[in-house]
Scaffold this active site. Structure first.
Site, short mmCIF file in Angstrom:
data_model
loop_
_atom_site.label_atom_id
_atom_site.label_comp_id
_atom_site.label_asym_id
_atom_site.label_seq_id
_atom_site.Cartn_x
_atom_site.Cartn_y
_atom_site.Cartn_z
CE LYS A 180 -4.43 -1.62 1.74
NZ LYS A 180 -5.55 -1.51 2.56
CE LYS B 12 -5.89 -8.66 -2.75
NZ LYS B 12 -5.93 -8.30 -1.34
CE LYS C 217 -12.18 -4.36 -0.93
NZ LYS C 217 -12.23 -3.91 0.48
P1 TYM Z 1 -10.73 -6.21 2.87
O1 TYM Z 1 -11.88 -5.25 2.90
O2 TYM Z 1 -9.53 -5.92 1.87
O3 TYM Z 1 -11.07 -7.58 2.44
C1 TYM Z 1 -12.39 -8.24 2.91
C2 TYM Z 1 -12.28 -9.89 2.93
O4 TYM Z 1 -12.31 -10.27 1.65
C3 TYM Z 1 -10.97 -11.23 1.50
N1 TYM Z 1 -10.47 -11.23 0.04
C4 TYM Z 1 -10.36 -12.06 -0.46
N2 TYM Z 1 -10.48 -13.40 -0.40
C5 TYM Z 1 -10.25 -14.38 -1.42
N3 TYM Z 1 -9.68 -13.68 -2.66
C6 TYM Z 1 -9.50 -12.58 -2.66
N4 TYM Z 1 -9.12 -12.01 -3.97
C7 TYM Z 1 -9.85 -11.48 -1.82
N5 TYM Z 1 -9.77 -10.31 -1.72
C8 TYM Z 1 -10.12 -9.82 -0.49
C9 TYM Z 1 -9.86 -10.51 2.63
O5 TYM Z 1 -9.19 -11.64 2.94
C10 TYM Z 1 -11.04 -10.34 3.85
O6 TYM Z 1 -11.43 -11.32 4.33
N6 TYM Z 1 -8.08 -5.39 7.10
C11 TYM Z 1 -9.39 -6.28 6.48
C12 TYM Z 1 -10.58 -5.82 7.13
C13 TYM Z 1 -10.49 -5.93 8.40
C14 TYM Z 1 -10.84 -7.36 9.37
C15 TYM Z 1 -10.51 -6.66 10.74
C16 TYM Z 1 -10.86 -8.60 8.92
C17 TYM Z 1 -10.31 -5.01 9.59
N7 TYM Z 1 -10.30 -5.33 10.65
C18 TYM Z 1 -10.62 -7.83 11.75
C19 TYM Z 1 -10.81 -9.42 9.83
C20 TYM Z 1 -10.62 -8.99 11.24
C21 TYM Z 1 -9.44 -5.91 4.85
O7 TYM Z 1 -9.04 -4.76 4.52
O8 TYM Z 1 -10.19 -6.70 4.41
#
Ligand code: TYM
Length: 334
Positions: A115, A197, A200
């Site tokens: 990032k 991957k 978004k």
């Molecule tokens: P975020 O918003 O980037 O993604 C949300 C969830 O989607 C999963 N994910 C994927 N899984 C499979 N293939 C992909 N291409 C893919 N892209 C995203 C992510 O692994 C995630 O589970 N920091 C975290 C949000 C967060 C969080 C937490 C999660 C904040 N606090 C506490 C768990 C526990 C995030 O940015 O996820």
């Protein structure tokens, strides 16, 4: 434990357009296992501002994400669905945990490196301490289990390390959370570059299926998906494009890769790509329709937001008070 149930916590950022990766890697698993646990699902808007956001857009997307959780099948009467920024204990615990996390640990986080490279003009300290806020999210609810995709694994390991360190100093304050990942779908790859991957923030919209894409767009994107030239539907590491499509098909339908290979034996990539597009579109359509209804039902959604923020605050504050006492903050006078 809350009552006789173990606790589950997870969250998602309302930044950018959510992708099929978010759904198959996280949200779909949440729905599958929610009945077994006492669940907290947060829209983590505080994490979102580590990258510059337009305020009105963030507000709109946060509501869209919260309604998407419900539309995907999480009942807000049974699951605590709430905005992270409505529960101030997240910020308070995060500050305390910052004082129990080492710079060296945060320096190793690959997502911070990625990032920072993408946002070279805004490498703020929130981006650096982002995983500490994540640890606070999880530990506040004494979560036993955290379902995520594989890209969050390093952050979760850090949350476990922070909890273990804190417990080592002060006794058993935090539950050390387990990581939960689905068998398939833990890493959905870009349709245009199966080594990357699905994300978004991908500049090429054809690489990602967005959860709000309509049926025609979904089918068109799958038709254009990058594959190899051997035209055999076989699940193999040396066929990353087809492997990714099989993963998507399996994660969407619940079938195994062997079943898919059999189903498409003798058929070509064209047929298979169309079939993947169709099952994905069929899976997303009812969610999209339900979300539209919810976005029009202001009173209902506002009620969910209010009630669940109160519920989350109740449990979060319990842990926060315990932690504040342990570290030596003076008692509150009532
Ligand atoms: P975020 O918003 O980037 O993604 C949300 C969830 O989607 C999963 N994910 C994927 N899984 C499979 N293939 C992909 N291409 C893919 N892209 C995203 C992510 O692994 C995630 O589970 N920091 C975290 C949000 C967060 C969080 C937490 C999660 C904040 N606090 C506490 C768990 C526990 C995030 O940015 O996820």
């Amino acid at each position: 434990m809350i009552g006789d149930k173990k606790v589950l916590f997870s969250g998602m950022q309302a930044t950018g357009n959510l992708t099929l990766g978010n759904y198959l890697g996280a949200l779909k698993n949440w729905v599958n296992i929610c009945d077994e646990y006492e669940c907290f699902y947060s829209v983590v808007d505080m994490h979102s501002i580590t990258v510059r956001q337009d305020a009105a857009t963030l507000r709109k997307r946060s509501r869209e994400l919260l309604t998407l959780y419900i539309a995907a099948g999480l009942d807000p009467e049974k699951n605590c669905i709430y905005y992270q920024s409505h529960v101030s204990a997240h910020a308070e615990l995060s500050w305390i945990l910052n004082c129990y996390t080492y710079m060296g640990e945060l320096n190793r986080m690959t997502q911070f490196k990625d990032k920072s490279a993408k946002n070279a003009d805004n490498i703020n300290s929130g981006l650096f301490t982002y995983p500490v806020l994540m640890a606070a999210d999880i530990l506040l609810y004494q979560a036993d289990v955290v379902p995520v995709g594989i890209d969050q694994m390093q952050h979760l390991e850090l949350a476990r390390d922070i909890a273990t360190r804190f417990n080592g100093i002060y006794g058993d304050v935090f539950t050390v959370p387990e990581i939960y990942m689905g068998k398939v779908g833990r890493k959905i790859m870009s349709l245009q570059n199966p080594d990357k991957k699905m994300s978004k923030s991908d500049e090429n919209p054809n690489g990602s299926i967005y959860l709000m894409d309509d049926t025609d767009t979904i089918i068109r994107k799958f038709k254009r998906a990058v594959t190899d030239s051997d035209n055999q539907i076989r699940y193999s590491e040396d066929k990353p494009g087809i492997k990714n499509l099989i993963d998507i098909y399996c994660a969407t339908t619940g079938k195994s890769s062997e079943e898919v290979e059999k189903e498409f034996d003798g058929k070509g990539y064209g047929d298979f790509k169309l079939a993947v597009g169709e099952v994905v579109a069929q899976c997303l359509k009812p969610i999209q329709d339900r979300q539209k209804e919810l976005l029009n039902d202001k009173a209902y959604v506002d009620g969910v937001i209010k009630n669940n923020a109160e519920k989350a605050s109740y449990f979060a504050t319990k842990t926060l008070r315990k932690v504040q006492k342990k570290v030596g903050f003076p008692e509150r006078i009532r």
